[in-house]
Scaffold this motif. Structure first.
Motif, PDB file in Angstrom:
ATOM      1  N   VAL A  49       0.860  -1.184   0.000  1.00  0.00           N
ATOM      2  CA  VAL A  49       0.000   0.000   0.000  1.00  0.00           C
ATOM      3  C   VAL A  49       0.897   1.235   0.000  1.00  0.00           C
ATOM      4  O   VAL A  49       1.851   1.322   0.783  1.00  0.00           O
ATOM      5  CB  VAL A  49      -0.930   0.026   1.237  1.00  0.00           C
ATOM      6  N   ASP A  50       0.564   2.185  -0.875  1.00  0.00           N
ATOM      7  CA  ASP A  50       1.301   3.447  -0.947  1.00  0.00           C
ATOM      8  C   ASP A  50       0.316   4.581  -0.698  1.00  0.00           C
ATOM      9  O   ASP A  50      -0.566   4.848  -1.511  1.00  0.00           O
ATOM     10  CB  ASP A  50       1.963   3.596  -2.317  1.00  0.00           C
ATOM     11  N   LEU A  51       0.453   5.239   0.453  1.00  0.00           N
ATOM     12  CA  LEU A  51      -0.410   6.363   0.834  1.00  0.00           C
ATOM     13  C   LEU A  51       0.401   7.646   0.961  1.00  0.00           C
ATOM     14  O   LEU A  51       0.004   8.573   1.681  1.00  0.00           O
ATOM     15  CB  LEU A  51      -1.112   6.056   2.166  1.00  0.00           C
ATOM     16  N   SER A  52       1.512   7.733   0.305  1.00  0.00           N
ATOM     17  CA  SER A  52       2.386   8.889   0.424  1.00  0.00           C
ATOM     18  C   SER A  52       1.790  10.108  -0.274  1.00  0.00           C
ATOM     19  O   SER A  52       0.919   9.975  -1.143  1.00  0.00           O
ATOM     20  CB  SER A  52       3.766   8.567  -0.171  1.00  0.00           C
ATOM     21  N   GLN A  53       2.268  11.280   0.133  1.00  0.00           N
ATOM     22  CA  GLN A  53       1.856  12.563  -0.440  1.00  0.00           C
ATOM     23  C   GLN A  53       0.340  12.750  -0.343  1.00  0.00           C
ATOM     24  O   GLN A  53      -0.339  13.049  -1.318  1.00  0.00           O
ATOM     25  CB  GLN A  53       2.329  12.669  -1.904  1.00  0.00           C
ATOM     26  N   ASN A  54      -0.206  12.561   0.858  1.00  0.00           N
ATOM     27  CA  ASN A  54      -1.602  12.824   1.140  1.00  0.00           C
ATOM     28  C   ASN A  54      -1.689  13.799   2.320  1.00  0.00           C
ATOM     29  O   ASN A  54      -0.717  14.518   2.610  1.00  0.00           O
ATOM     30  CB  ASN A  54      -2.360  11.523   1.423  1.00  0.00           C
ATOM     31  N   ARG A  55      -2.819  13.817   3.002  1.00  0.00           N
ATOM     32  CA  ARG A  55      -3.008  14.728   4.139  1.00  0.00           C
ATOM     33  C   ARG A  55      -3.324  13.972   5.416  1.00  0.00           C
ATOM     34  O   ARG A  55      -4.127  14.414   6.235  1.00  0.00           O
ATOM     35  CB  ARG A  55      -4.132  15.717   3.823  1.00  0.00           C
ATOM     36  N   LEU A  56      -2.697  12.845   5.612  1.00  0.00           N
ATOM     37  CA  LEU A  56      -2.948  12.023   6.795  1.00  0.00           C
ATOM     38  C   LEU A  56      -2.248  12.623   7.995  1.00  0.00           C
ATOM     39  O   LEU A  56      -1.044  12.916   7.956  1.00  0.00           O
ATOM     40  CB  LEU A  56      -2.448  10.596   6.543  1.00  0.00           C
ATOM     41  N   CYS A  57      -2.981  12.785   9.073  1.00  0.00           N
ATOM     42  CA  CYS A  57      -2.412  13.306  10.322  1.00  0.00           C
ATOM     43  C   CYS A  57      -2.203  12.212  11.361  1.00  0.00           C
ATOM     44  O   CYS A  57      -1.340  12.348  12.245  1.00  0.00           O
ATOM     45  CB  CYS A  57      -3.316  14.389  10.904  1.00  0.00           C
ATOM     46  N   SER A  58      -2.974  11.151  11.299  1.00  0.00           N
ATOM     47  CA  SER A  58      -2.825  10.053  12.252  1.00  0.00           C
ATOM     48  C   SER A  58      -3.425   8.803  11.636  1.00  0.00           C
ATOM     49  O   SER A  58      -4.255   8.870  10.722  1.00  0.00           O
ATOM     50  CB  SER A  58      -3.523  10.373  13.581  1.00  0.00           C
ATOM     51  N   LEU A  59      -2.988   7.667  12.172  1.00  0.00           N
ATOM     52  CA  LEU A  59      -3.505   6.367  11.745  1.00  0.00           C
ATOM     53  C   LEU A  59      -3.842   5.580  13.004  1.00  0.00           C
ATOM     54  O   LEU A  59      -2.974   4.935  13.609  1.00  0.00           O
ATOM     55  CB  LEU A  59      -2.471   5.613  10.894  1.00  0.00           C
ATOM     56  N   GLU A  60      -5.066   5.623  13.425  1.00  0.00           N
ATOM     57  CA  GLU A  60      -5.481   4.936  14.638  1.00  0.00           C
ATOM     58  C   GLU A  60      -5.890   3.500  14.292  1.00  0.00           C
ATOM     59  O   GLU A  60      -6.701   3.280  13.381  1.00  0.00           O
ATOM     60  CB  GLU A  60      -6.657   5.668  15.292  1.00  0.00           C
ATOM     61  N   ALA A  61      -5.315   2.547  15.042  1.00  0.00           N
ATOM     62  CA  ALA A  61      -5.647   1.122  14.860  1.00  0.00           C
ATOM     63  C   ALA A  61      -5.547   0.724  13.390  1.00  0.00           C
ATOM     64  O   ALA A  61      -6.480   0.206  12.783  1.00  0.00           O
ATOM     65  CB  ALA A  61      -7.025   0.804  15.420  1.00  0.00           C
ATOM     66  N   ALA A  62      -4.380   0.993  12.821  1.00  0.00           N
ATOM     67  CA  ALA A  62      -4.207   0.721  11.387  1.00  0.00           C
ATOM     68  C   ALA A  62      -4.297  -0.761  11.079  1.00  0.00           C
ATOM     69  O   ALA A  62      -4.630  -1.145   9.960  1.00  0.00           O
ATOM     70  CB  ALA A  62      -2.862   1.275  10.920  1.00  0.00           C
ATOM     71  N   HIS A  63      -3.993  -1.627  12.058  1.00  0.00           N
ATOM     72  CA  HIS A  63      -4.012  -3.062  11.789  1.00  0.00           C
ATOM     73  C   HIS A  63      -5.415  -3.575  11.515  1.00  0.00           C
ATOM     74  O   HIS A  63      -5.587  -4.621  10.891  1.00  0.00           O
ATOM     75  CB  HIS A  63      -3.400  -3.809  12.976  1.00  0.00           C
ATOM     76  N   THR A  64      -6.431  -2.873  11.979  1.00  0.00           N
ATOM     77  CA  THR A  64      -7.801  -3.317  11.722  1.00  0.00           C
ATOM     78  C   THR A  64      -8.239  -3.025  10.297  1.00  0.00           C
ATOM     79  O   THR A  64      -9.220  -3.587   9.818  1.00  0.00           O
ATOM     80  CB  THR A  64      -8.753  -2.626  12.690  1.00  0.00           C
ATOM     81  N   ARG A  65      -7.518  -2.145   9.587  1.00  0.00           N
ATOM     82  CA  ARG A  65      -7.894  -1.804   8.226  1.00  0.00           C
ATOM     83  C   ARG A  65      -6.857  -2.252   7.201  1.00  0.00           C
ATOM     84  O   ARG A  65      -7.206  -2.573   6.065  1.00  0.00           O
ATOM     85  CB  ARG A  65      -8.098  -0.285   8.100  1.00  0.00           C
ATOM     86  N   LEU A  66      -5.601  -2.265   7.592  1.00  0.00           N
ATOM     87  CA  LEU A  66      -4.550  -2.620   6.638  1.00  0.00           C
ATOM     88  C   LEU A  66      -4.201  -4.094   6.672  1.00  0.00           C
ATOM     89  O   LEU A  66      -3.519  -4.586   5.759  1.00  0.00           O
ATOM     90  CB  LEU A  66      -3.292  -1.780   6.901  1.00  0.00           C
ATOM     91  N   GLY A  67      -4.570  -4.821   7.694  1.00  0.00           N
ATOM     92  CA  GLY A  67      -4.378  -6.270   7.706  1.00  0.00           C
ATOM     93  C   GLY A  67      -2.913  -6.675   7.690  1.00  0.00           C
ATOM     94  O   GLY A  67      -2.066  -6.069   8.333  1.00  0.00           O
ATOM     95  N   ASN A  68      -2.593  -7.722   6.890  1.00  0.00           N
ATOM     96  CA  ASN A  68      -1.244  -8.308   6.874  1.00  0.00           C
ATOM     97  C   ASN A  68      -0.423  -7.755   5.709  1.00  0.00           C
ATOM     98  O   ASN A  68       0.056  -8.493   4.859  1.00  0.00           O
ATOM     99  CB  ASN A  68      -1.334  -9.830   6.771  1.00  0.00           C
ATOM    100  N   ILE A  69      -0.269  -6.454   5.639  1.00  0.00           N
ATOM    101  CA  ILE A  69       0.513  -5.867   4.558  1.00  0.00           C
ATOM    102  C   ILE A  69       1.996  -5.989   4.875  1.00  0.00           C
ATOM    103  O   ILE A  69       2.407  -6.133   6.035  1.00  0.00           O
ATOM    104  CB  ILE A  69       0.136  -4.394   4.326  1.00  0.00           C
TER     105      ILE A  69
END
Length: 1403
Positions: A333-353
């Motif tokens: 997954v590539d989420l670079s160059q966006n406007r993300l300020c935080s990633l709360e509990a990323a494992h619940t959405r990104l899984g086994n990346i």
């Protein structure tokens, strides 16, 4: 101009000349073309109008008077230009009215209709695909289209008119539809600006993608996603999709139906609420790239892409990450160059990346990443991370290997790297931070930080403990010293900074052992010197048994004598400033030490007489112990001397250090040139030469040699100069300084070697280095020594002319190379019968020298020269001294031995030696070449392959006795490749071998197979592929297309027929010949076909590159074909004796030539080529030129010559040949007994025992059967032939009438496909045997045995002299040809004799 779209109906076209402009000395008219709301401008001068008019009058019958005439005088006047402007406008409007529907191509090109108008655009695209479509589809390349072209095709399909309304088949719309149905890779690129000079905005044009039925990959950029229709038709096949600058939401691309049906669900999903549409999922989509768009949220459209593994959402407007939990297969997954300020509990959405890109965001905390346990690569660069404590959140991730934190506020913290690595604890060595591997120094600092942290934690625990626990601790007895020592030893054993390196070798007292072998780590003291290199007492399998240092198989690379080798990372350091400054410091320090040493030596020489005088007085005045005046015991004197010597030595050392420090600034060496080299040092004729690798450094007054320590071993981290330089500088020994005043250049030099000698001693040095580096150093030396540039010290041209023969001088001028190499016999041959007596004299002559004397290798277009230059510089003897040797090896007899890397050896020098080595099969032996200089091995292999690939004659190839298959990709051998299960593996290979007819030789060829061909005959097509690519093919990317067993005849040896395996690839035609082919060429004592390596089988090979093929002659009735190359060595006649095999090969050859020339293959003709000849007796000359190669079929003249020869021999006059008709032409074998075959001519391609096969040409006419000897390879005469062949093309051996045929016997014990034609011996006046007086004699009786007939047939006993029979035993290799021969014989015999032909089965 405002943007406009095409209207739905056919727009009205108009043209107007709106202005003009003067360019240089001519006038250009500005034309505005209008097509509905679509308009554009075109500029043309009057000559362009005139050229257009000429084309229209010639092709479309336009009136010549329609165009206004030319003007010579005043053509640029204002009045003339205005008048002509109106006339030209009227001219163009008249043309548009004359051609309202189908615009002529010339007018369409003139008005740029093929760029901006839908009819012209589709016509141009259809014509392009008509010519290039098949080639593009076969090449599998990405095809680019613009939105305007797709819009035009979409509009054309909606119009109610034929697909080819212009009448030109090339512009038919069907060509576009056929191409788009089969296209797999598509790129659609639009623009934001108007197209060209028009007012069309491409990003607002609608187009349909449903015409693409087989797309696997699509890339869309600068389009509008609402205008794209038909994306849903790609859901079944599309695997990769990229959309850039085209959308603001994911749903508009993935679920276009969402605009009509807001309540939708993916196919197969269970929904609790009512839905308005069920959307099919993207079944094959695995890669989705939606970067560089304006997407602000990850919506629920991701539900229909469950198989996506690679997702790129970079350069968008994302502020949060949602709905990614539906992507169960997500890996990257590539989420670079966006406007993300935080990633709360990323494992619940990104899984086994495994890979996550978050660079260029606004992250200040990493708390949400703490449970991504499968994460391997993490990019956090260019964020707002300021606290090092945030790294603790990802420090416990078990799989994290690469972390990028560059351009974050925390990077300015002192010792940022070590403090960041310390957050990973014991995994600090496994993490690559900011693209740089962790160094040993950083690991030591991390250990210190960990110890400090641990001590701090212990201290905090003690401070927080209760008073009761502290009092109880004080009452405990103190620890004993032994316990403290033991605990300290345990801690030391665990500390990684104290442990020795895995590749460190223990010190050895015997320095000679270092030259032969490199000891592995942790060798037992009771181990014998040979055990560490893997020489066990009993053979142990390295696959079945666990790994052990004492049971590894013997590695020849590590057990061979020590050879100094330069790693490939070193040459680039000569341009590194830090390395050059280090060299300057080392040389300056050495020069100062030498100066101080000389001063100290002079001072000691001055003080030595005084010390000697005092010692004499002391000896004279000291009384003996017997006198009783003065007594001193021996112990007292020793104690006194030992007590007084240390202060004196310390004072001397301090004085030397002070002298060095005082002398350091006195002399500073500035390096002019530096080069890594191999140095051969010759001190005297008695002492053995010394070979070392090091760095040659040249200053203004000194030449220095800094030899590299033999313990230096390259590692994987040496690619970074900051890691390599400290290790390298510490491994350089004390420099050997040679003052330029004492240095002389040798009398003979080479381009890759430089000879130096000392003027004050007999020491000499021979330096081998890179050609360019050595040229610069030699030029600098000539300038510093003030030598004449034309003196004899200049480099020679290469090979010494005194050792060359007169006929070799011209060839030697083209010799390349001069590679320095050390020669050894490989272990597999040295262990066998390869003593000095059994070696070839040329090898024995080379290997009799010292093993560590470099040889120089040169390559010409036919020879490999191995030159051992003389060791010492002897001006009076010259280069022709007895110790100078030159041996020549023909390139055709030198084979590179293919080898697999030995993975079971853990010696640190193994990989270095492997990269510097080349193994050759030469004179039946395996010869190992070790190239000390980096890149020499690869350069030699490249030049050798190029020279060997350009050989036009027969060469040797090495085939493996047991073809192996590639195992798993982890570098270890599988159980099938294990030596202990070789029997079981061979059984499995035999079970896998598929017995295919096209890969199996015919029975008559199988009897004469050489060992190499026998090996290939037992392989299936699947097994033959890797053998071809690895051992036969000249290029890496070749594809094997055709396998054919046949016989061949070489142009230079037309009398010998050879068994051959023909391999057709996409690069060349390969002929693997039987061993007798080597005896046909120039004689050489190096052509050894027996190899001492039991795993290798040598075979002869002749290759003809496809680029060298000039023509292909096809024989009569497709019985054979001849390939003509660029020389006589590349003319080969292939006797397939089978029309089907010939046709298959020619068809495949044309297909391969089409791939090379990127031309479509010729369409097969439905008409039989020989049907005209069989019916009318005439044949038209047929010559096909395909991809510059001529395919020449038999002409009427060639058939006429054969008919004339047969008719003249039969009837004695040529006039009757007009009505003479040949029914069948076959290439057969006549089976003759061993005794009678000796009297005949021609080759005998069969075994030594039993009957012999003699090649014949069988011709069947309406009344007779003929057997001829034919020269297949010399006719038609090649263009390069200077004189006609020595023998005629056809030589009649025997002829018989069909009416004399008594019966046909089918079957033969040795050859089942043999036919025996039994003739009655009743010669007529028109046959070979004329009547004589002996014809009526009664000497022959029925009891006489059968006598041989001059033609090769056997005479059978009968009732009288002419009541016997003559048998022709004819072997027809092709079953179809045999059946055709029998049927034609039966038909003609029935016509002549009015009854059926008797056919009997025998054997």
């Amino acid at each position: 101009m405002e943007p406009a779209l095409f209207t739905e109906d056919t727009a009205e076209r108009n043209v107007a000349v709106v202005g003009s402009e003067l360019v240089e000395n001519y006038t250009v008219y500005i034309i505005e073309v209008t097509d509905g709301l679509h308009r554009w401008t075109v500029k043309h001068r009057y000559s362009d109008f005139h050229e257009l008019h000429e084309k229209l009058t010639a092709e479309n019958k336009v009136d010549r008077r329609l165009l206004p005439p030319k003007k010579i005088l005043g053509k640029n006047s204002k009045s003339l230009v205005e008048r002509r402007q109106k006339e030209l406008e009227q001219y163009l409007q008249t043309l548009l009215l004359q051609f309202p529907q189908a615009t002529p191509p010339a007018l369409s090109c003139f008005l740029h209709l093929q760029r901006y108008e839908i009819n012209g655009i589709t016509a141009a695209l259809a014509e392009e695909l008509f010519h290039k479509g098949e080639t593009l589809l076969q090449a599998g390349q990405v095809f680019s289209l613009c939105p305007l072209q797709l819009h035009s095709v979409t509009r054309q399909l909606r119009l109610a008119k034929p697909t080819c309304f212009t009448g030109d088949a090339k512009t038919d719309l069907g060509h576009i539809l056929d191409f788009t149905c089969r296209l797999k890779y598509l790129k659609i690129s639009g623009t934001k600006e108007p197209v060209g000079t028009s007012n069309i905005q491409e990003n607002s044009l609608p187009f349909d993608l449903s015409i693409f039925k087989s797309l696997l990959q699509i890339e869309i950029s600068e389009c509008s996603s609402p205008q794209i229709s038909g994306l849903t038709s790609l859901r079944k096949t599309l695997a990769t999709m990229s959309v850039h600058h085209s959308t603001d939401s994911m749903a508009s691309v993935l679920v276009p139906e969402a605009s009509e049906f807001p309540q939708w669900e993916p196919e197969g999903a269970v929904s609790a609420c009512p839905v308005t549409a069920v959307v099919p999922v993207w079944k094959s989509l695995t890669t989705l790239d939606l970067s560089h768009n304006d997407i602000s949220a990850v919506d629920d459209s991701v539900k229909i892409i469950p198989k996506v593994e690679f997702l790129d959402l970079s350069h968008n407007q994302l502020t949060s990450v949602e709905n990614l939990q539906h992507l169960y297969s997500l890996v990257h997954v590539d989420l670079s160059q966006n406007r993300l300020c935080s990633l709360e509990a990323a494992h619940t959405r990104l899984g086994n990346i495994k890979t996550l890109g978050l660079s260029g965001n606004q992250l200040s905390s990493l708390q949400g990443l703490s449970k991504l346990y499968s994460l391997v690569n993490l990019d956090l660069s260019r964020n707002q991370l300021a606290q090092l404590e945030e790294i603790r959140n990802i420090g416990s991730l078990p799989c994290l290997e690469k972390l990028n934190l560059t351009d974050n506020p925390m990077c300015i913290i002192p010792d940022y790297r070590t403090k960041a690595l310390a957050q990973f604890g014991d995994r600090a060595a496994e993490v690559c931070l900011d693209g740089k591997a962790t160094t040993e120094k950083e690991l030591d600092t991390v250990e210190v930080l960990k110890a400090i942290q641990k001590a701090k934690e212990v201290k905090d625990r003690k401070n927080n403990s209760s008073s009761s626990s502290s009092s109880s601790t004080e009452k405990k007895p103190p620890a004993q010293p032994s316990q403290a020592v033991a605990s300290s030893r345990e801690e030391a054993a665990v500390a990684p900074s104290v442990l020795p390196k895995a590749d460190a070798a223990p010190p050895s007292a015997d320095t000679s052992q270092v030259h032969t072998t490199s000891a592995p780590p942790a060798v037992d003291q009771g181990q014998t010197p040979g055990e560490h290199c893997g020489a066990p007492s009993a053979p142990v399998c390295c696959v079945c048994s666990p790994p052990s240092r004492h049971t590894e198989p013997a590695c020849f690379f590590c057990s061979a004598p020590f050879c100094p080798l330069l790693p490939s990372q070193l040459p680039s350091l000569c341009a590194h400033k830090d390395f050059m400054s280090q060299l300057s410091l080392r040389l300056s320090s050495a020069l100062n030490e030498e100066t101080v040493g000389k001063e100290a030596e002079l001072q000691r020489e001055e003080e030595e007489p005084n010390d000697r005088h005092e010692t004499t007085e002391l000896n004279n005045s000291s009384p003996d112990s017997r006198d009783g005046y003065f007594e001193m015991g021996l112990d007292d004197s020793l104690e006194e001397s030992s007590s007084t010597s240390p202060p004196e030595e310390e004072e001397e050392e301090e004085e030397e250090e002070e002298g060095i420090q005082q002398g350091a600034p006195r002399e500073q060496a500035e390096v002019c040139k530096a080069a890594w080299c191999l140095c051969l040092q010759l001190k005297s004729e008695v002492e053995a030469p010394q070979l070392n690798a090091g760095c040659l450094v040249l200053t203004g007054g000194v030449l220095g040699l800094l030899f590299l320590s033999r313990d230096f071993t390259p590692t994987n981290q040496d690619t970074d100069p900051s890691v390599l330089l400290p290790r390298l500088v510490s491994s350089l020994q004390k420099p050997l300084l040679l003052p330029l005043s004492d240095l002389r250049l040798g009398s003979d030099q080479g381009e890759t070697w430089l000879r130096l000698r000392s003027a004050s001693s007999d020491t000499q040095w021979v330096v081998f280095s890179d050609r360019e580096e050595l040229r610069l150093i030699r030029a600098e030396l000539v300038q510093l020594l003030q030598l004449d540039p034309e003196r004899p010290g200049d480099p020679g041209a290469g090979l010494p002319s005194s050792l060359l023969n007169s006929w070799e001088l011209e060839e030697s001028r083209s010799a390349e190379g001069g590679f320095a190499a050390l020669l050894f016999l490989s272990s597999s041959t040295t262990s066998s019968s390869s003593s000095s007596e059994t070696l070839h004299p040329s090898l024995r002559h080379l290997l009799s020298a010292a093993p560590l004397l470099p040889h120089l290798l040169f390559l010409s277009h036919r020879q490999l020269y191995v030159w051992l230059p003389h060791c010492r510089d002897r001006t009076e003897a010259g280069p022709e001294q007895p110790d100078s040797r030159l041996v020549r090896f023909p390139l055709g007899s030198v084979v590179v031995h293919s080898r697999e890397p030995i993975c079971c050896c853990d010696d640190p020098q193994h990989r270095l030696r492997w990269n510097h080595s080349v193994e050759l099969l030469l004179c039946g032996q395996r010869l190992l070449l070790l190239f000390p200089l980096p890149q020499d091995a690869a350069s030699f292999l490249g030049k050798f392959s190029l020279r060997r690939g350009s050989l036009e004659g027969v060469r040797l190839v090495a085939l493996p006795q047991t073809p192996t298959y590639r195992g798993p990709r982890d570098g270890h051998r599988s159980k099938e490749q294990c030596s202990c299960s070789r029997t079981a593996h061979s059984d499995s290979l035999s079970s896998l071998c598929v017995s295919l007819e096209e890969t199996q030789p015919s029975p008559h060829l199988a009897l004469s197979l050489s060992p190499g061909l026998k090996l290939l005959s037992g392989l299936s097509t699947q097994q033959l592929q890797p053998v071809f690519h690895k051992h036969v093919a000249l290029a890496d990317a070749e594809e094997l297309r055709q396998v054919l067993w046949l016989s061949v005849v070489l142009y230079k040896s037309p009398e010998v027929e050879l068994t051959c395996l023909l391999l057709l690839s996409t690069n060349a035609v390969y002929f693997l010949l039987e061993d007798a082919a080597f005896a046909l060429g120039p004689r050489s004592d190096l052509e050894v076909l027996e190899c001492a390596d039991p795993a290798v089988c040598l075979s002869c090979c002749l290759s003809v590159p496809l680029s060298h093929i000039q023509s292909v002659n096809v024989g009569l009735f497709d019985q054979y074909f001849r390939i003509l190359g660029s020389s006589a060595d590349q003319v080969v006649c292939c006797l397939s004796r089978d029309s089907y095999g010939t046709g298959q090969f020619l068809q495949e050859l044309m297909s391969v030539l089409s791939l090379q020339q990127r031309a479509p293959p010729p369409e097969p003709s439905e008409q039989d080529f020989y049907s005209q000849f069989n019916s009318s007796g005439k044949m038209q000359n047929y010559e096909l030129v395909h991809s510059r190669v001529k395919f020449i079929y038999p002409s009427e003249e060639e058939m006429g010559d054969l008919t004339f020869i047969v008719a003249e021999r039969k009837n004695g006059c040529a006039s009757s040949s007009r009505s003479f008709n040949i029914l069948l032409y076959l290439l057969v074998f006549q089976v003759s007994p061993q005794s009678s075959a000796s009297t005949g001519t021609g080759p005998a391609p069969s075994s030594s025992s039993g009957p012999i096969l003699q090649p014949r040409t069988l011709i069947l006419t309406s009344t007779d059967v003929f057997l001829l000897d034919e020269d297949y390879v010399s006719y038609p005469l090649p263009d390069f032939a200077k004189e006609p062949p020595s023998r005629e093309r056809y030589h009649l051996r025997e002829a018989r009438r069909i009416r004399d045929l008594d019966r046909v016997l089918l079957g033969y014990q040795t050859y089942p496909q043999a036919l025996t034609l039994v003739f009655d011996e009743l010669p007529g006046p028109d046959l070979l045997c004329p009547l004589s007086m002996d014809h009526f004699s009664a000497q022959a009786t029925p009891t006489e045995p059968a006598a041989p007939v001059p033609g090769g047939g056997a005479r059978c006993p009968g009732g009288g002299a002419y009541s016997g029979e003559v048998q022709w035993c004819v072997f027809v290799p092709s079953a179809d040809s045999r059946e055709r021969l029998i049927s034609l014989l039966a038909r003609q015999w029935e016509v002549l004799c009015s009854r059926e032909l008797p056919v009997e089965l025998t054997g």
